[in-house]
Design a protein around this motif. Structure first.
Motif, PDB file in Angstrom:
ATOM      1  N   GLN A 173     108.356  93.740  21.761  1.00 30.03           N
ATOM      2  CA  GLN A 173     107.131  94.384  21.239  1.00 30.03           C
ATOM      3  C   GLN A 173     106.284  93.404  20.428  1.00 30.03           C
ATOM      4  OE1 GLN A 173     109.211  97.836  19.576  1.00 30.03           O
ATOM      5  NE2 GLN A 173     107.543  99.087  20.347  1.00 30.03           N
ATOM      6  N   THR A 174     106.957  92.667  19.567  1.00 36.26           N
ATOM      7  CA  THR A 174     106.257  91.681  18.724  1.00 36.26           C
ATOM      8  C   THR A 174     105.578  90.626  19.589  1.00 36.26           C
ATOM      9  OG1 THR A 174     108.034  91.976  17.131  1.00 36.26           O
ATOM     10  CG2 THR A 174     106.616  90.076  16.790  1.00 36.26           C
ATOM     11  N   LYS A 223     102.587  91.854  21.681  1.00 38.01           N
ATOM     12  CA  LYS A 223     101.419  91.985  20.798  1.00 38.01           C
ATOM     13  C   LYS A 223     100.809  90.606  20.505  1.00 38.01           C
ATOM     14  CE  LYS A 223      99.958  94.787  17.037  1.00 38.01           C
ATOM     15  NZ  LYS A 223      99.869  95.140  15.816  1.00 38.01           N
ATOM     16  N   ALA A 224     101.689  89.651  20.230  1.00 42.56           N
ATOM     17  CA  ALA A 224     101.217  88.299  19.894  1.00 42.56           C
ATOM     18  C   ALA A 224     100.542  87.622  21.089  1.00 42.56           C
ATOM     19  CB  ALA A 224     102.393  87.451  19.413  1.00 42.56           C
ATOM     20  N   GLU A 266      98.938  89.188  23.484  1.00 45.11           N
ATOM     21  CA  GLU A 266      97.828  90.003  24.011  1.00 45.11           C
ATOM     22  C   GLU A 266      96.485  89.264  24.072  1.00 45.11           C
ATOM     23  OE1 GLU A 266      96.486  94.654  23.780  1.00 45.11           O
ATOM     24  OE2 GLU A 266      97.952  93.899  22.354  1.00 45.11           O
TER      25      GLU A 266
END
Length: 245
Positions: A225-226, A229-230, A232
């Motif tokens: 998830q992290t 997001k990073a 993206e």
């Protein structure tokens, strides 16, 4: 077991015959792990070929003999052990070459030769290469920016090496998973994931399709998830660039 290893008895095959019968009998009531422990205690675990006549001391002869005698588990154990030794040797040779900044073409040849000799699967090669490259970086204890620069410098310096072995989308994805796991497990690299991926893309090691596949359908949950997001902003940039073409 050492007293058994008298040259004339070994040469006649008597020792091998005796030891085979012993292994077979022992394994009726004991597990393979028990047998390995016994061999370790007798300091024989690494020297099983010493039971064979000199002319037959090869991995092939070992496998053939004990398979024929129904001791397949021992054969599998030995093959796994030998494979691990070869992986270790390859890692060690690579570590030396990278520390000495050997010419990339020479390093590629070394890897190819060892892969051929040890029949190392391509996925394993990609993992080893990444491990060795990152292990060779001089990390700073506290300076995050310095670590980022060091990691990216290493990627840039050895991109051709990675490129030589990341020869398909499947292997590129494997490399991405490897980077993901390392960035997840190593606190100092946690924030570097998007930068490393970007650098691997810039150096033509990772294709756009691979990055998008990882982003949309990656299956490794570690820090996913992290990292998604990073990554993206970079993925958005890739998609926009694609639309503009």
């Amino acid at each position: 077991m050492h007293p058994l290893l008298k040259d004339n008895l070994v040469a006649k095959g008597l020792v091998l015959s005796f030891i085979t019968d012993f292994f077979r009998a022992y394994l009726i009531d004991n597990s393979l792990d028990d047998l390995i422990s016994l061999l370790k205690r007798g300091k024989m675990e690494d020297n099983l070929l010493d039971f064979f006549p000199t002319a037959k001391r090869s991995a092939e002869a070992f496998s053939e003999h004990f398979t024929k005698e129904g001791l397949v588990a021992l054969v599998e154990y030995n093959e796994k052990k030998m494979f691990e030794v070869k992986l270790k040797e390859m890692k060690s040779a690579l570590t030396t070459q990278i520390a000495e900044e050997t010419d990339i073409s020479e390093v590629i040849e070394t890897v190819k030769q060892r892969v051929k000799d040890a029949k190392i699967p391509d996925v394993e090669v990609v993992r080893i290469l990444w491990d060795v490259l990152m292990d060779a970086v001089q990390w700073s204890g506290k300076n995050q920016q310095q670590n980022a620069n060091s990691a990216l410098r290493q990627v840039k310096a050895w991109a051709k090496l990675l490129n030589a072995f990341c020869t398909s989308g499947r292997l590129e994805l494997e490399l991405m998973y490897k980077v993901q796991i390392q960035c997840y497990e190593d606190a100092k690299l946690m924030k570097l994931f998007p930068e490393i991926v970007r650098s691997l893309y810039d150096q033509d090691v990772l294709a756009e399709d691979t990055i998008l596949l990882w982003f949309r359908k990656g299956t490794n949950p570690k820090g996913r998830q992290t990292f998604v997001k990073a990554l993206e902003p970079f993925v958005n940039w890739l998609e926009e660039a694609e639309e503009e073409e």
